[in-house]
Scaffold this active site. Structure first.
Site, PDB file in Angstrom:
ATOM      1  CG  HIS A   1     -13.429 -59.067 -55.054  1.00  0.00           C
ATOM      2  ND1 HIS A   1     -14.100 -59.645 -54.008  1.00  0.00           N
ATOM      3  CD2 HIS A   1     -14.340 -58.274 -55.670  1.00  0.00           C
ATOM      4  CE1 HIS A   1     -15.350 -59.222 -54.000  1.00  0.00           C
ATOM      5  NE2 HIS A   1     -15.517 -58.404 -55.007  1.00  0.00           N
TER       6      HIS A   1
ATOM      7  CE  LYS B   1     -25.110 -48.158 -49.252  1.00  0.00           C
ATOM      8  NZ  LYS B   1     -23.982 -47.389 -48.806  1.00  0.00           N
ATOM      9  CG  ASP B   2     -25.144 -54.337 -53.247  1.00  0.00           C
ATOM     10  OD1 ASP B   2     -25.045 -53.103 -53.365  1.00  0.00           O
ATOM     11  OD2 ASP B   2     -24.186 -55.116 -53.371  1.00  0.00           O
TER      12      ASP B   2
ATOM     13  CD  GLU C   1     -34.291 -48.346 -78.249  1.00  0.00           C
ATOM     14  OE1 GLU C   1     -35.147 -47.601 -78.763  1.00  0.00           O
ATOM     15  OE2 GLU C   1     -34.550 -49.207 -77.406  1.00  0.00           O
TER      16      GLU C   1
END
Ligand code: HEM
Length: 388
Positions: free
Chosen positions: A207, A234-235, A278
């Site tokens: 930021h 949008k998120d 994994e």
């Protein structure tokens, strides 16, 4: 009076920060869906912390009880199966969105100035995530947990002179034992909070400069719009989309990404025929296994991971966005395919020709970072970027 005033100041500070981050934040209007994955990473970090916290209420970090305590969660605890599957599949989704987040950074050159520190904190977060996921995989104390812990901890024996002592120090004894499980549990509990603090710092630094955008044009020359309501919506839409595969995994295929051997209690006397990690570790595992010399394999594996740190110094081009560079764009996608293929190779039995192909892919991975990126970027800087 004083605590009241200071509390008020603190609330005011938190409110003004939240307001500037989630409402006012001037965001380039053209950012694509690939700018959704930072938020999604934060979402899955939150899911892991919350579900992990609930699991700790039922888990017993003791070699005699750990396996049974997980079975207790699955069979007796109300919705215990849901919490466990949200956590185990949440780890997979977390890695998936972070991998896309990293690839976005690679493609658009987000690692370059002025976002270098954002990139560095990201790479540290990625390494910590790998550590946390490995520690968590050991906790259910199944066969895969035990043998994965054995394979991975044995890596430290390549350290000259003190390797063996280091291994015993990590184990807390002369074999993997209760002390090992206990310390793995403590670390698995604390590391997500370290990741959370680093993520806040990651966001704070971002930021200071602001987000980049798919055009790669300096953002001050672009139209910027406030984060709320445009990017909040949008998120949230992106989240809704990602919740579809997450729900499918949790409710319909909860064991798809796991290994059936982990439903057998850890047995130090029986080695599973095929030890596989994994899926999110498979590309690095593929690199490690393709090199027969243990020390060289480990060095190549760690360099393949840590080379992300050197990227801001390797790419010398003025324009780092690959959209406008056909050759670099093709090479980027070839690099992605190569990485995925290494993952496939990591999941196979290490015989001929898997090892040989793996060797080529592992070296292409390194070549991409240490030869192709620097040389092509230099050529671009001299002959192409100057003209634009
Ligand atoms: C817990 C994991 C992480 C969280 C919660 C997180 C969060 C975020 C958020 C919210 C943003 C702004 C939105 C966006 O650009 O997508 C962002 C941007 C960024 N992140 Fe992450 N991140 C994580 C991991 C990483 C990793 C592993 C890397 C790289 C190795 C990374 C590199 C970056 C960069 C370079 C940006 C600036 C993008 C730009 O504006 O061009 N992050 N991150």
């Amino acid at each position: 009076m004083y605590p009241f005033v200071s509390n008020l100041l603190l609330v005011n500070f938190a409110y003004s920060k939240l307001y500037s981050y989630l409402v006012k934040y001037p965001t380039p209007s053209n950012i694509s869906i690939f700018w959704n994955f930072g938020f999604l990473s934060a979402f899955f970090l939150g899911v892991q912390i919350v579900t992990g916290f609930v699991l700790t209420m039922f888990y017993t970090p003791h070699v005699d009880y750990a396996f049974d305590s997980i079975q207790h969660v699955m069979r007796d605890v109300n919705y215990g199966w849901l919490i466990r599957y949200l956590h185990s599949n949440g780890a997979s989704l977390f890695f998936a969105v972070v991998y896309i987040h990293i690839l976005r950074g690679l493609y658009y050159g987000s690692y370059s100035h002025p976002r270098t520190v954002v990139w560095f904190t990201g790479v540290i977060i990625y390494i910590l995530m790998m550590g946390t996921a490995f520690l968590g995989y050991v906790l259910p104390w199944g066969q895969m947990s035990y043998w994965a812990a054995t394979v991975i901890t044995n890596f430290v024996t390549v350290v000259p002179v003190v390797g063996k002592d280091l291994l015993y120090w990590i184990w807390g004894g002369y074999s993997i034992n209760n002390a090992t499980l206990n310390r793995f549990y403590s670390l698995h509990f604390i590391l997500p909070f370290v990741i959370a603090v680093l993520s806040l710092y990651h966001l704070y630094i971002l930021h200071q400069t602001g987000s980049s955008n798919p055009l790669g044009i300096k953002a001050k020359r672009l139209e910027k719009i406030p984060f709320y309501p445009y990017f909040v919506i949008k998120d949230l839409l992106g989240l809704l989309v990602v919740l579809i595969p997450y729900s499918l995994l949790v409710f319909f295929y909860p064991e798809m990404l796991g290994h059936s051997d982990n439903y057998i209690k850890a047995n130090p006397l029986v080695t599973p025929p095929h030890i596989v990690p994994e899926w999110y570790f498979l590309p690095l595992y593929g690199i490690l296994r393709s090199i027969l010399d243990k020390t060289y394999g480990l060095v190549v594996m760690f360099v393949s991971m840590l080379c992300l740190f050197t990227l801001p110094y390797l790419d010398k081009s003025y324009i780092k966005n690959k959209t406008y560079k056909p050759l670099q764009r093709k090479l980027f996608w070839f690099f992605v395919l190569n990485f995925l293929y290494l993952g496939y190779l990591g999941s196979q039995t290490p015989t001929y020709p898997i090892i040989e192909i793996g060797l080529v892919c592992a070296h292409f991975h390194l070549l991409y970072f240490f030869l192709l990126i620097p040389v092509l970027s230099l050529v671009d800087r001299i002959f192409v970027d100057k003209r634009s």
